[in-house]
Structure formats: C-alpha cells, structure tokens
Motif scaffolding. Structure first.
Motif, PDB file in Angstrom:
ATOM      1  N   LEU A  15       0.833  -1.206   0.000  1.00 14.01           N
ATOM      2  CA  LEU A  15       0.000   0.000   0.000  1.00 14.01           C
ATOM      3  C   LEU A  15       0.865   1.253   0.000  1.00 14.01           C
ATOM      4  CD1 LEU A  15      -2.769  -1.133   2.502  1.00 14.01           C
ATOM      5  CD2 LEU A  15      -2.973  -0.896   0.017  1.00 14.01           C
ATOM      6  N   GLY A  16       1.985   1.200   0.695  1.00 12.35           N
ATOM      7  CA  GLY A  16       2.913   2.328   0.691  1.00 12.35           C
ATOM      8  C   GLY A  16       3.477   2.593  -0.687  1.00 12.35           C
ATOM      9  N   MET A  17       3.687   1.526  -1.458  1.00 18.03           N
ATOM     10  CA  MET A  17       4.162   1.699  -2.832  1.00 18.03           C
ATOM     11  C   MET A  17       3.144   2.464  -3.664  1.00 18.03           C
ATOM     12  SD  MET A  17       5.047  -1.183  -5.748  1.00 18.03           S
ATOM     13  CE  MET A  17       3.341  -1.757  -5.841  1.00 18.03           C
ATOM     14  N   TYR A  18       1.877   2.081  -3.555  1.00 17.44           N
ATOM     15  CA  TYR A  18       0.850   2.759  -4.362  1.00 17.44           C
ATOM     16  C   TYR A  18       0.643   4.205  -3.913  1.00 17.44           C
ATOM     17  CZ  TYR A  18      -0.042  -1.649  -6.652  1.00 17.44           C
ATOM     18  OH  TYR A  18       0.118  -2.797  -7.393  1.00 17.44           O
ATOM     19  N   GLU A  19       0.854   4.483  -2.627  1.00 14.43           N
ATOM     20  CA  GLU A  19       0.805   5.862  -2.164  1.00 14.43           C
ATOM     21  C   GLU A  19       1.948   6.660  -2.787  1.00 14.43           C
ATOM     22  OE1 GLU A  19       0.891   5.661   2.073  1.00 14.43           O
ATOM     23  OE2 GLU A  19      -1.085   4.727   2.242  1.00 14.43           O
TER      24      GLU A  19
END
Length: 295
Positions: free
Chosen positions: A250-254
């Motif tokens: 999820l941090g990657m997509y953020e």
C-alpha cells in the motif's frame, strides 16, 4: 558462465532464458533440486541454495563470470527485515566467491529511502549491495506489466480492471521479457565500478491503457475501476496478503500517487521493445493455459 537467482520467478526466469538464448552457459540457483528439472532440460546447471544462506550462496556463485541478484518479493514476514537478511548474506557471499560482475534487480523510484513502501526496501538493498562486485549495475525496472495478471481473472469474468493506480496516471511499466533481455545484455557488457540503469517499456502506460489492451485482446470493453484507498487494506486481507506485506504494498501505491515512481536524473535510461498489447496477450494466454510453457 552466469548465475541467476530467482529463476522460477517472473524476472529471474526471463533473465535465465535470455542468457540461454544468447548461447551463454547458465547456472540457476533454486531452493530444491526438484525445482530445476525444466532448467536442466534447457541445458542450465542447477545449484541448490537459499539466499539467506551465505555459505551455500558463495558456493553457488563460485566460478561465475557474473550474476543476476535480487531481493525476493515479500510474501510473509517483515519485508524490511528480510531485506536486511538477504542483503547481508549476498554482500558476504559474493566477495567470498570472487564474483567479478553483478546485475542487481531494483526498481524505478529506489532513489527514495522512504515514502515508497516496498520500493524503499530496494533503496536499502542497493545500499547493502553497493560494491558487491567490482562491476555492479543496479537495474531499476518499471512496474511489471505481468503484475496485472493478478487481477486478470476479474478482468475476464467481469470486464473491469481493478486498480490501485489512478487510471489516467502514466508511469514507467515494462514487460518482464524486456527485463530479462536487458539484464542479460548488461551482464555480457564490460564495465567497472557502479552503474544505475533504469528500464521501462517502449513508452509509459496508464491503468487505462492496460484496460484498453485487455479489451483489445478479449474483444470486448474493459473498464478500469479504481479501488478507493480506504478499501485497499481489506481487499488485500481478503486475498490472504499478510498485514506487514500489505502495508508495504500500500505504501508503494501511495508513493506512485505522489509521483515518486519516476526516473532519476543522472542514471542510464533504456527502453524495451515489448508492447503493452504483446505483454497483455501473454498474461491472458497464461490464464487460459496455466500449465503450459508459453515462452
């Protein structure tokens, strides 16, 4: 002879195939001998080792002209702790094996130490493997087109493409076929010191373009459907993704949404030749024939 880690994964398998197609001698490193039957059939040598076992890895790397190294994609546990473990093992094993040349798989956006979720583990991996061989390339790949295969079943059954990336946002994407060819080509080059090579497809693509490619392949409309940020963690949990891994993803997509998944000035930029349509055709073919060798 070139050593390839992760040969039964997306990128490593393409690297091994590309080297074999170039007529190079290849040794693949796998967790068990049984996993190597298809590689033996292709003429590759098989070594058994796990990345975290520095002694076994040093033995697997001995005698190599170069090696393709990677940080395995997280499937469980703390991705950041696993990166430390894998990086420490490889940084110890390669010098002991006198490895002269290494291509280390990384990601576009790995110049950022934080704010990019799982990609930040590759920032750390690069730091741990800096100088792992006298000649080292960090191959920073774009977003794998083949990753969309994880939602291909939904595309085929519902004619929608679930996406964590805003449909109109163009980002560097690349087929793993191009990753394999680029890594093989770089391994066969001569250089000294450290290089950063960034790799993307023929052009940057969006989730909307991916949906259009699926539509073209399937012969019917496919609509990209953004998954709201507040719904994503629950969706990953439903798919069985462990919490620590989900948080990193999820941090990657953020980070992508914030524009951090971009090229770094001063690095080498290369583009592959595999079109989005060709890559999506292969994704669909694999889904229709999951047991076939479609390479």
């Amino acid at each position: 002879m070139y050593v390839v880690l992760g040969a039964n994964g997306r990128a490593g398998g393409e690297v091994a195939r590309a080297l074999i197609e170039r007529g190079e001698a290849v040794r693949v490193v796998l967790r068990s001998k049984e996993q190597g039957e298809k590689w033996t059939a292709l003429g590759a040598e098989v070594a058994v080792a796990t990345i975290e076992d520095a002694d076994a890895m040093a033995d697997a790397l001995k005698g190599a002209s170069g090696a393709f190294l990677l940080n395995p994609p997280p499937v469980s546990g703390d991705p950041y702790a696993r990166t430390e473990e894998f990086g420490a093992a490889l940084s110890g094993a390669a010098p002991r094996a006198r490895l002269p040349k290494a291509v280390v798989l990384s990601s576009i956006g790995a110049q950022h130490a934080s704010g990019t979720g799982v990609i930040a583990t590759l920032n750390r991996f690069e730091a741990l493997l800096d100088g792992v061989a006298p000649a080292t390339v960090f191959l920073r790949s774009g977003y794998f087109v083949e990753t969309w295969g994880e939602v291909a079943q939904t595309v085929m059954s519902e004619s929608v493409l679930p996406t964590f990336i805003e449909p109109s946002q163009r980002i560097p994407m690349v087929s793993t076929i191009d990753v394999g060819r680029a890594a093989a080509a770089v391994l066969c080059e001569e250089w000294t010191g450290k290089r950063v090579v960034e790799l993307a497809g023929p052009e940057d693509w969006s989730a909307g373009a991916v949906a259009s490619a699926f539509a073209e392949v399937l012969g019917r409309p496919v609509v990209p459907v953004p998954v709201p940020p507040e719904r994503r963690a629950a969706l990953l949990a439903e798919e069985g993704v462990p919490g620590e891994v989900a948080n990193a993803l999820l941090g990657m997509y953020e980070g992508i949404a914030k524009g951090l998944f971009m090229h770094q000035n001063g690095s080498e930029h290369r583009r592959g030749t595999i079109s989005l349509m060709t890559a999506i055709e292969r994704v669909v073919a694999r889904l229709n024939q999951p047991t076939a060798d479609l390479h």
